[in-house]
Design an enzyme around this catalytic site. Structure first.
Site, mmCIF file in Angstrom:
data_model
loop_
_atom_site.group_PDB
_atom_site.id
_atom_site.type_symbol
_atom_site.label_atom_id
_atom_site.label_comp_id
_atom_site.label_asym_id
_atom_site.label_seq_id
_atom_site.Cartn_x
_atom_site.Cartn_y
_atom_site.Cartn_z
ATOM 1 N N CYS A 176 30.225 27.310 23.914
ATOM 2 C CA CYS A 176 31.107 28.142 24.747
ATOM 3 C C CYS A 176 30.785 27.969 26.222
ATOM 4 C CB CYS A 176 30.978 29.616 24.336
ATOM 5 S SG CYS A 176 32.015 30.709 25.327
ATOM 6 N N CYS B 217 31.065 31.100 28.372
ATOM 7 C CA CYS B 217 29.885 31.968 28.268
ATOM 8 C C CYS B 217 28.696 31.376 29.032
ATOM 9 C CB CYS B 217 29.443 32.148 26.815
ATOM 10 S SG CYS B 217 30.767 32.339 25.640
ATOM 11 N N ASP B 218 28.486 30.076 28.934
ATOM 12 C CA ASP B 218 27.197 29.501 29.340
ATOM 13 C C ASP B 218 27.228 28.562 30.540
ATOM 14 O OD1 ASP B 218 26.061 30.890 27.256
ATOM 15 O OD2 ASP B 218 26.231 29.239 25.839
#
Ligand code: NAP
Length: 313
Positions: free
Chosen positions: A131, A134-135
């Site tokens: 992701c 997200c990261d």
């Protein structure tokens, strides 16, 4: 007999539980042995509102579970083996017992498909991710690799290109599966480079990813590529195999239906092909796939289930 049974214990299921009990509904949540969903596999979550310094994924899920239980959701830490929606009350089998409910919320999520190659399990959350939204932040100024050739891979690469020093897409064929529009955006982005006809066969590094081994799919030749992070974007598999009688869409996700009332206005946003069965989260959503959107969809499903029960006493 429960009012509502919720299947799944990720952000969608737990949020649905919180809303269902607060609407006064006797609610059972069947959460699975590995409860908590995909956030249990992540580390720092910085994009879930309410946590100024971020929060670890498992801690966020533990908080949601405690909140749901404190409010009165009954939690079953086991896998259900079948959901039978062919007649009412609906019947859910778990641990050899049959649980009955007037309404069901399906929130079983989807699992990322992984490469299943050496080093992957050890390095998840340590440079290996599925992701970028997200990261990506953790890869500011770093070299990254994206694996895959579909729209997800294109999207991951574009998100990473905003912050990373470089993005290398590794694709196993010589053309992308992604839509032309997404491909064009990727191929125009100077930070993104594509390695065609290559597969990642191994991750390198112990405490963090330091590189990958690439294999040429035409010649079989292997080489090493140094990188700080690998984003695997080869698709998701929605968890839909235990449902009987629920319509799935062409991609295999639960088909969400919007139902209008007699006034022509939207009445239920989270309905399925079976009245009384609602859906929330990644099991029906292949587009957004975020913890916060899953929680929102879970809330919608619980509000819809409550309204439906009110009207179908
Ligand atoms: P996908 O379209 O199924 O693409 C998966 C990609 O991963 C393919 O290029 C495939 O290669 C590759 N792949 C599969 N298994 C692999 C393996 N073991 N090793 C290496 N490569 C592998 O999946 P997706 O990109 O997640 O998209 C899923 C659906 O969501 C699609 O319908 C897509 O259009 C949609 N989506 C849309 C958007 C958007 O509109 N912005 C964003 C994301 C997703 P091959 O091509 O060789 O099979």
């Amino acid at each position: 007999m429960y009012d509502i049974i919720i299947l799944g214990s990720g952000p969608a299921g737990l949020t649905a539980g919180i809303y269902a009990v607060r609407a006064g509904r006797k609610t059972l949540l069947i959460g699975g042995i590995r409860w908590g969903g995909q956030l249990m596999l992540t580390t720092l979550v910085e994009n879930f509102p309410g946590f100024p310094n971020g929060i670890q994924g498992p801690e966020l899920m533990m908080n949601m579970k405690k909140q749901a239980e404190r409010l009165g959701v009954e939690f079953l830490n086991t896998e259900f083996t079948q959901g039978d929606f062919s007649s009412r009350p609906f019947k859910i089998t778990a641990d050899g017992r049959v649980y009955e409910a007037k309404a069901v919320i399906i929130a079983t999520g989807a699992d990322s498909i992984w490469l299943n190659i050496p080093g992957e399990i050890q390095l998840r959350g340590k440079g290996v991710s599925t992701c970028a939204v997200c990261d990506a932040f953790f890869f500011r100024g770093k070299d990254t690799v994206v694996v895959g050739g579909g729209d997800s891979a294109m999207e991951e690469a574009l998100v990473l290109a905003k912050v990373a020093k470089s993005v290398t897409i590794v694709h196993r064929r010589d053309s992308f599966r992604a839509s032309k529009a997404m491909q064009d955006r990727v191929l125009k982005e100077p930070k993104i480079k594509v390695l065609w006809n290559k597969e990642v066969t191994k991750y390198l590094g112990t405490s963090h990813v330091t590189g990958v081994i690439l294999k040429d799919t035409k010649t079989g030749k292997e080489e090493e590529l140094k990188t700080d992070g690998v984003f695997v974007a080869i698709g998701h598999k929605p968890n839909t195999d235990k449902f009987k009688g629920i319509e799935l869409d062409a991609k295999g996700y639960v088909a969400r239906k919007e139902v209008n009332g007699e006034d022509g206005l939207l009445k239920y946003r989270s309905a399925t092909s079976v009245p009384g069965v609602f859906v929330g989260g990644d099991v029906h959503d292949y587009r957004y796939k975020q913890a916060i959107t899953a929680a929102g969809f879970g809330c919608i499903a619980a509000l819809d289930a409550d309204k439906w029960m009110e009207e179908n006493k």
